[in-house]
Motif scaffolding. Structure first.
Motif, PDB file in Angstrom:
ATOM      1  N   LEU A 133       7.304  51.384  58.563  1.00 27.38           N
ATOM      2  CA  LEU A 133       5.856  51.277  58.411  1.00 27.38           C
ATOM      3  C   LEU A 133       5.311  50.737  59.727  1.00 27.38           C
ATOM      4  CD1 LEU A 133       5.821  49.379  54.971  1.00 27.38           C
ATOM      5  CD2 LEU A 133       5.805  51.866  55.314  1.00 27.38           C
ATOM      6  N   SER A 135       1.710  50.242  62.471  1.00 33.12           N
ATOM      7  CA  SER A 135       0.314  50.371  62.854  1.00 33.12           C
ATOM      8  C   SER A 135       0.290  50.832  64.304  1.00 33.12           C
ATOM      9  CB  SER A 135      -0.398  49.019  62.710  1.00 33.12           C
ATOM     10  OG  SER A 135      -1.723  49.089  63.180  1.00 33.12           O
ATOM     11  N   ASN A 173      -4.323  51.364  65.447  1.00 32.39           N
ATOM     12  CA  ASN A 173      -4.276  50.850  64.060  1.00 32.39           C
ATOM     13  C   ASN A 173      -4.245  51.950  62.995  1.00 32.39           C
ATOM     14  OD1 ASN A 173      -4.232  48.120  64.885  1.00 32.39           O
ATOM     15  ND2 ASN A 173      -6.463  48.140  65.114  1.00 32.39           N
ATOM     16  N   ASP A 174      -4.195  53.221  63.399  1.00 29.71           N
ATOM     17  CA  ASP A 174      -3.870  54.255  62.415  1.00 29.71           C
ATOM     18  C   ASP A 174      -2.451  53.988  61.909  1.00 29.71           C
ATOM     19  OD1 ASP A 174      -6.297  55.485  62.613  1.00 29.71           O
ATOM     20  OD2 ASP A 174      -5.614  57.107  63.934  1.00 29.71           O
ATOM     21  N   ARG A 175      -2.154  54.446  60.711  1.00 24.18           N
ATOM     22  CA  ARG A 175      -0.878  54.108  60.080  1.00 24.18           C
ATOM     23  C   ARG A 175       0.110  55.282  60.138  1.00 24.18           C
ATOM     24  NH1 ARG A 175      -3.055  49.652  60.482  1.00 24.18           N
ATOM     25  NH2 ARG A 175      -3.593  48.308  58.703  1.00 24.18           N
ATOM     26  N   ALA A 177       4.077  56.145  58.504  1.00 24.05           N
ATOM     27  CA  ALA A 177       5.181  55.727  57.629  1.00 24.05           C
ATOM     28  C   ALA A 177       6.233  56.833  57.608  1.00 24.05           C
ATOM     29  CB  ALA A 177       4.676  55.444  56.219  1.00 24.05           C
ATOM     30  N   SER A 201      -1.741  58.513  58.808  1.00 21.68           N
ATOM     31  CA  SER A 201      -3.070  58.267  58.249  1.00 21.68           C
ATOM     32  C   SER A 201      -4.039  57.901  59.365  1.00 21.68           C
ATOM     33  CB  SER A 201      -3.001  57.133  57.215  1.00 21.68           C
ATOM     34  OG  SER A 201      -4.277  56.864  56.689  1.00 21.68           O
ATOM     35  N   GLN A 206      -5.290  62.066  55.882  1.00 20.04           N
ATOM     36  CA  GLN A 206      -3.905  61.671  55.640  1.00 20.04           C
ATOM     37  C   GLN A 206      -3.039  62.925  55.684  1.00 20.04           C
ATOM     38  OE1 GLN A 206      -3.685  59.446  51.937  1.00 20.04           O
ATOM     39  NE2 GLN A 206      -3.418  57.550  53.087  1.00 20.04           N
ATOM     40  N   GLU A 383       2.347  54.403  49.491  1.00 16.93           N
ATOM     41  CA  GLU A 383       1.041  53.745  49.617  1.00 16.93           C
ATOM     42  C   GLU A 383       1.095  52.300  49.138  1.00 16.93           C
ATOM     43  OE1 GLU A 383      -1.546  56.363  47.494  1.00 16.93           O
ATOM     44  OE2 GLU A 383      -1.828  57.720  49.204  1.00 16.93           O
ATOM     45  N   LEU A 386       2.609  50.194  51.894  1.00 19.20           N
ATOM     46  CA  LEU A 386       1.641  49.936  52.957  1.00 19.20           C
ATOM     47  C   LEU A 386       0.646  48.852  52.555  1.00 19.20           C
ATOM     48  CD1 LEU A 386       1.029  53.605  54.135  1.00 19.20           C
ATOM     49  CD2 LEU A 386       1.921  51.754  55.562  1.00 19.20           C
ATOM     50  N   PHE A 391      -0.465  44.052  58.616  1.00 15.31           N
ATOM     51  CA  PHE A 391      -0.228  44.358  60.023  1.00 15.31           C
ATOM     52  C   PHE A 391      -1.038  43.439  60.940  1.00 15.31           C
ATOM     53  CE2 PHE A 391       0.845  48.264  57.784  1.00 15.31           C
ATOM     54  CZ  PHE A 391       2.066  48.583  58.348  1.00 15.31           C
ATOM     55  N   SER A 395       3.179  44.590  64.038  1.00 12.08           N
ATOM     56  CA  SER A 395       2.701  45.969  64.209  1.00 12.08           C
ATOM     57  C   SER A 395       3.597  46.971  63.495  1.00 12.08           C
ATOM     58  CB  SER A 395       2.613  46.325  65.696  1.00 12.08           C
ATOM     59  OG  SER A 395       3.892  46.247  66.304  1.00 12.08           O
TER      60      SER A 395
END
Length: 402
Positions: A133, A135, A173-175, A177, A201, A206, A383, A386, A391, A395
């Motif tokens: 996971l 960021s 800061n978009d995610r 995974a 994401s 997404q 989800e 997350l 974060f 990070s």
């Protein structure tokens, strides 16, 4: 190179015995213990052939020539830069060697008494599932490598999403995974990671992908992601030998995989490139005869037993799909004129026939229903992970399992 003295050698020996002996090797523990000093080496295969390796280690070449034609062809699957292992005595005599030819199968050479033996055995490894996971801070590639120290994983994600995600539009800061598996051998990561689930994401979208049992990736609507299309490389009369992973019998050891499709065709028939790409190898390989390898991103396409190469073709040349690259022949170990066509994705052999088609695939009927149910469950689970990991201070998180 690692030196193992008698007082500390036993743990190493017993480990090697598990890896080496559990599938029919005849070297006994008391025979190994007689050594006062053994040297275990983790090496990189550097442009050697199997015959060259035998000669370098003063092993009779009849060990190779006594192999069946199918096993000789399999020995041509050894790739440059693959990691292999050896064990030697105080006289630098080779006792055992393990040389991978795929992620699942390896050549095993061992000495018993005064004689050497060669066989193909399964690779012993430990498979671990992990969840990453993160960021986004710099770029997807750099952040994944920083979190996992695994550039192969980063490459796979970028290749899987290359046609569906506008990477340049992603913001800090978009995610991201990733749920993936990694194989480990002698404590070291081995082969290629396998992405099972991934999610990117952004502020507006997404992007999910899920690995299916057919080896392809599909999105949350069961439509294929990053599919690639191949053309049939030759006009053929029949498929003389289909692709097969085979099933290795631990006792009889009689079945072998066939990492490609053999197209029987008239001698001299034109061979066309099944894809765009760049020539990564052009020359002779023991077992395969005249060979051209074409690389495209995560793909490596092998064309073997050719009678001739196309005029002007050379290593580094860029070719287009459909371009003539040579002619059908019977060079190497071949019982008649045919083209051996192999396709490797992220270094893993896959069935070429599953990728010769006219459009991206979609899942239908019961298969689609089962896929969507599993995908929805995995999506909810990811989800939730997350949501439960902050974060603000970290990070990224690299978790065991999923």
């Amino acid at each position: 190179m690692v030196f193992f003295h008698k007082k500390i050698i036993l743990n190493f020996i017993y480990f090697l015995m598990v890896a080496f002996l559990s599938h029919g090797v005849f070297l006994k523990a008391d025979e190994v213990k007689k050594q006062t000093l053994l040297v275990g080496e983790r090496l990189v295969w550097d442009k050697l052939t199997l015959l060259g390796f035998l000669e370098k280690n003063h092993i009779p070449q009849k060990l190779y020539y006594n192999l069946s034609s199918q096993d000789k062809e399999l020995s041509a699957e050894i790739q440059s830069n693959v990691t292999y292992y050896t064990l030697r005595d105080t006289n630098n005599t080779l006792i055992q060697a393990l040389i991978p030819i795929s992620q699942d199968l390896q050549i095993h050479i061992y000495k018993k008494g005064e004689d050497y033996f060669l066989d193909f055995i399964p690779i012993i490894f430990t498979r671990k599932e992990k969840t990453l996971l993160l960021s986004l801070q710099t770029s997807p590639y750099q952040d994944i490598v920083k979190a996992t120290n695994d550039p192969l994983l980063a490459n796979q994600l970028m290749n899987a999403y290359k046609k569906s995600v506008p990477f340049k539009r992603l913001a800090k800061n978009d995610r991201i995974a990733i749920v993936y598996t990694r194989d480990y051998r002698v404590g070291q990561a081995f082969g290629q990671p396998t992405i099972k689930i991934a999610m990117i994401s952004s502020r507006s979208n997404q992007y999910y992908l899920f690995s299916h049992s057919n080896g392809r990736y599909y999105d949350s609507k069961a439509q294929e992601v990053a599919g690639f299309l191949l053309e049939t490389p030759v006009k053929y009369t029949r498929i003389s030998s289909p692709f097969s992973y085979g099933r290795f019998h631990p006792v009889l050891k009689v079945r072998r995989p066939h990492y490609g499709v053999d197209y029987a065709a008239k001698h001299g028939s034109l061979i066309h490139s099944a894809s765009d790409g760049r020539v990564g190898f052009m020359g002779v390989k023991v077992g395969y005869g005249n060979v051209v390898e074409i690389h495209l991103n995560e793909l490596r396409l092998v064309y073997a037993h050719m009678s001739a190469f196309a005029k002007g073709l050379k290593k580094g040349s860029f070719v287009k799909k459909g371009q003539i690259i040579g002619r059908v022949g019977s060079t190497g170990l071949s019982t008649g004129p045919h083209l051996h066509f192999g396709v490797y994705k992220n270094s893993r052999p896959i069935n070429p026939l599953g990728y010769i088609r006219t459009a991206k695939s979609k899942l239908h009927g019961k298969q689609r229903e089962v896929f969507l149910e599993k995908a929805q469950h995995s999506k909810q689970k990811l989800e939730e992970l997350l949501k439960t990991h902050s974060f603000e201070k970290n990070s990224f998180y690299l978790l065991e399992g999923f």
